[in-house]
Design an enzyme around this catalytic site. Structure first.
Site, PDB file in Angstrom:
ATOM      1  N   GLU A   1     -10.415   3.552  10.565  1.00  0.00           N
ATOM      2  CA  GLU A   1     -11.074   2.414   9.469  1.00  0.00           C
ATOM      3  C   GLU A   1     -10.168   1.382  10.335  1.00  0.00           C
ATOM      4  OE1 GLU A   1     -12.132   4.714   5.831  1.00  0.00           O
ATOM      5  OE2 GLU A   1     -10.532   3.867   5.428  1.00  0.00           O
TER       6      GLU A   1
ATOM      7  N   ARG B   1     -11.517  13.859   8.135  1.00  0.00           N
ATOM      8  CA  ARG B   1     -12.629  14.929   7.859  1.00  0.00           C
ATOM      9  C   ARG B   1     -13.812  14.336   7.791  1.00  0.00           C
ATOM     10  NH1 ARG B   1     -13.542  11.110   3.801  1.00  0.00           N
ATOM     11  NH2 ARG B   1     -11.575   9.671   2.875  1.00  0.00           N
TER      12      ARG B   1
ATOM     13  N   LYS C   1       0.753  -0.831   0.002  1.00  0.00           N
ATOM     14  CA  LYS C   1       0.448   0.332   0.372  1.00  0.00           C
ATOM     15  C   LYS C   1       1.183   1.613  -0.015  1.00  0.00           C
ATOM     16  CE  LYS C   1      -3.869  -0.508   2.441  1.00  0.00           C
ATOM     17  NZ  LYS C   1      -4.137  -0.740   3.767  1.00  0.00           N
TER      18      LYS C   1
HETATM   19  P1  ADP Z   1      -7.407   3.646   1.062  1.00  0.00           P
HETATM   20  O1  ADP Z   1      -7.526   4.984   1.861  1.00  0.00           O
HETATM   21  O2  ADP Z   1      -7.216   4.424  -0.355  1.00  0.00           O
HETATM   22  O3  ADP Z   1      -9.236   4.147   0.743  1.00  0.00           O
HETATM   23  P2  ADP Z   1      -7.763   1.912   2.476  1.00  0.00           P
HETATM   24  O4  ADP Z   1      -6.603   1.366   3.319  1.00  0.00           O
HETATM   25  O5  ADP Z   1      -8.578   2.760   3.661  1.00  0.00           O
HETATM   26  O6  ADP Z   1      -6.869   2.713   1.194  1.00  0.00           O
HETATM   27  O7  ADP Z   1      -8.042   0.709   1.831  1.00  0.00           O
HETATM   28  C1  ADP Z   1      -9.108   0.137   1.117  1.00  0.00           C
HETATM   29  C2  ADP Z   1      -9.238  -0.968   1.309  1.00  0.00           C
HETATM   30  O8  ADP Z   1      -9.199  -1.588   0.545  1.00  0.00           O
HETATM   31  C3  ADP Z   1     -10.638  -1.376   2.477  1.00  0.00           C
HETATM   32  O9  ADP Z   1     -11.528  -0.392   2.840  1.00  0.00           O
HETATM   33  C4  ADP Z   1     -10.768  -3.215   1.933  1.00  0.00           C
HETATM   34  O10 ADP Z   1     -11.278  -3.062   1.485  1.00  0.00           O
HETATM   35  C5  ADP Z   1      -9.308  -2.779   1.194  1.00  0.00           C
HETATM   36  N1  ADP Z   1      -8.341  -3.572   2.619  1.00  0.00           N
HETATM   37  C6  ADP Z   1      -7.351  -2.391   3.030  1.00  0.00           C
HETATM   38  N2  ADP Z   1      -6.192  -3.098   3.478  1.00  0.00           N
HETATM   39  C7  ADP Z   1      -6.600  -4.389   3.601  1.00  0.00           C
HETATM   40  C8  ADP Z   1      -5.756  -5.304   3.874  1.00  0.00           C
HETATM   41  N3  ADP Z   1      -4.429  -5.680   4.566  1.00  0.00           N
HETATM   42  N4  ADP Z   1      -6.211  -6.658   3.736  1.00  0.00           N
HETATM   43  C9  ADP Z   1      -7.614  -6.653   2.930  1.00  0.00           C
HETATM   44  N5  ADP Z   1      -8.010  -5.929   2.345  1.00  0.00           N
HETATM   45  C10 ADP Z   1      -7.601  -4.345   3.090  1.00  0.00           C
END
Ligand code: ADP
Length: 447
Positions: A274, A290, A157
């Site tokens: 989250e 936010r 990520k």
């Molecule tokens: P963004 O800021 O781009 O929205 P997030 O970290 O909030 O990224 O993650 C967005 C979505 O991606 C989450 O709601 C979930 O569906 C998926 N996701 C994120 N991290 C994981 C993980 N470690 N394993 C599986 N799915 C993930």
């Protein structure tokens, strides 16, 4: 109290903010790009200022122009809404340097949470459980060692990521280095920051998040939780509150941990923690500093107006509620209504010919649409949010089904058929909450 607020946003959230200001007797200034002079909220603001060309970088993302608009209009505060500059620490800083009130957290907290690596570290310190993952940022040199400790599959990520972009699943060690390299390039391109990190890729989690409010002086409360597991390409499609079927004894410590984390850093304003939730365990993934798109479901179950609270906190009034005064009443579900093809998901801007807004007890439609409104091509496809509140989840679903029948939007394509004919007809979803992969795997035909 803030006297005159500049709304640095557009669409439904700009109208939502106007409504809160009217309640509090705050004057409003609307800003708009040359593609947006037809926006609904501009009819209700006290004054409006055109700030530039359609391209967001030349209007809604242009800090200098927005600050000039604030100065010309004599606004004493700015609400950034969501998206655009809402989580831009430099913007918050510049607003404060100009002697204005930023309706949101302190710039240092936006910065802390805007980098997901530092956010995760801060949460670990505050005792909030996080997804097993890399320590610090991942480089080509340390990726293998870190990956072995996490195990496969894992997710790369972007530290500065958002909007569900720039995530890569890695199944095997052989793919790791090329994927890390590609992820870094992508992150640099999209977010101007090539740092990436890794997390265990959870197989079947739900997305559960906690709404908080902090006064900036060490006091905070939570407004319970939401489930946002129905997603397409990591973007939320439908959200509900409270998150169903989570045992109290597992949920409560997490709610408390979020409040404590806010109190420890003197967090100010609205925020969302989250989490992924799997096998009765919570794992923090990020904090949004936010107001979120899905805040209305929380408002419907608590009776608390999140935007009003943001404005009161920014005005220095502190928190209007004590934790023990906040109760959950019933259940609320929100369908995001997008101007897009319900099958291919291609954006479908254009002119709305007919429009009828659903109505009735416990039915809310947050939208800037009106008949003959021409939706510009330049911005997000979200055109409204249909929220229904019932005493139970079943009741909320029944109301939503009917409200979607009442809703008429012609002239453009919308994802109403996806909500009405697919999601809310799906037996498994209507019976219980599903995981983050459910919508794509079970209800959508294309990959
Ligand atoms: P963004 O800021 O781009 O929205 P997030 O970290 O909030 O990224 O993650 C967005 C979505 O991606 C989450 O709601 C979930 O569906 C998926 N996701 C994120 N991290 C994981 C993980 N470690 N394993 C599986 N799915 C993930």
């Amino acid at each position: 109290m803030i006297k005159k607020l500049l709304i640095a946003n557009r669409g439904e959230i700009a109208l939502r903010i106007v409504r809160a200001c009217k309640q509090l007797g705050i004057q409003t200034v609307g800003i708009y790009s040359t593609a947006d002079d037809n926006l609904m909220h501009l009819r209700f603001v006290d004054e409006s200022i055109c700030i530039g060309k359609p391209n967001a970088s030349q209007s809604y993302l242009n800090i200098d122009t927005i600050l000039t608009a604030a100065e010309i209009s004599g606004a004493d505060a700015i609400h950034p809404g969501y998206g655009f500059l809402s989580e831009n620490a430099e913007f918050a800083e510049r607003v404060e340097e100009a002697g204005l009130t930023f309706v949101g957290p302190a710039p240092e907290h936006i910065r802390l949470m805007g980098n997901k690596i530092s956010a995760i570290n801060a949460m670990k310190k505050a005792g909030v459980p996080t997804v097993p993952g890399s320590v610090g940022s991942v480089t080509l040199a340390n990726a293998e060692e870190q990956a072995k400790a996490i195990g496969f599959p894992l997710l790369i990520k972007a530290a500065a990521g958002g909007g569900g972009r720039g995530m890569r699943v890695v199944e095997r060690l052989e793919q790791l280095l090329s994927q890390v390299q590609a992820a870094k390039q992508e992150a640099e391109l999209w977010f101007g920051d090539d740092s990436v990190y890794m997390e265990r890729f959870l197989k079947n989690p739900r997305h559960v998040e906690v709404q908080v409010l902090g006064d900036g002086e060490g006091n905070a409360i939570h407004l319970f939780d939401r489930d946002c597991s129905l997603q397409r390409r990591h973007q939320k499609v439908l959200e509900e509150a409270p998150a169903p079927e989570i045992p109290e004894d597992i949920k409560e410590p997490i709610l408390q941990a979020c409040v404590r984390a806010c109190e420890q850093i003197n967090y100010r304003g609205a925020g969302t923690f989250e989490f992924l939730y799997e096998d009765e365990q919570f794992f923090f993934i990020e904090m949004n500093t936010r107001v979120q798109v899905e805040h209305p479901v929380t408002e419907m179950i608590t009776g608390i107006d999140v935007v009003v609270e943001q404005l009161k906190i920014a005005s220095g009034y502190g928190l209007s509620y004590r934790q023990n005064e906040i109760e959950i009443r019933g259940h609320a579900i929100e369908c995001r209504i997008n101007a897009e093809d319900p099958v291919t998901f291609m954006p479908s801007p254009g002119t709305v010919t007919h429009f009828f807004m659903p109505n009735g007890s416990g039915v809310r439609f947050d939208s800037h649409l009106y008949p003959n409104y021409a939706i510009p091509t330049f911005y997000d496809s979200l055109i409204g949010k249909l929220i229904c509140h019932g005493q139970t989840r079943e009741q909320a679903i029944a109301k939503l089904r009917h409200a979607l029948d009442e809703l008429i939007i012609t002239g453009i394509k919308t994802n109403v058929p996806l909500h009405r004919d697919v999601i809310l007809q799906d037996k498994a979803f209507c019976k219980q909450a599903q995981n983050i992969h459910y919508l794509e795997k079970n209800l959508l035909s294309q990959p």
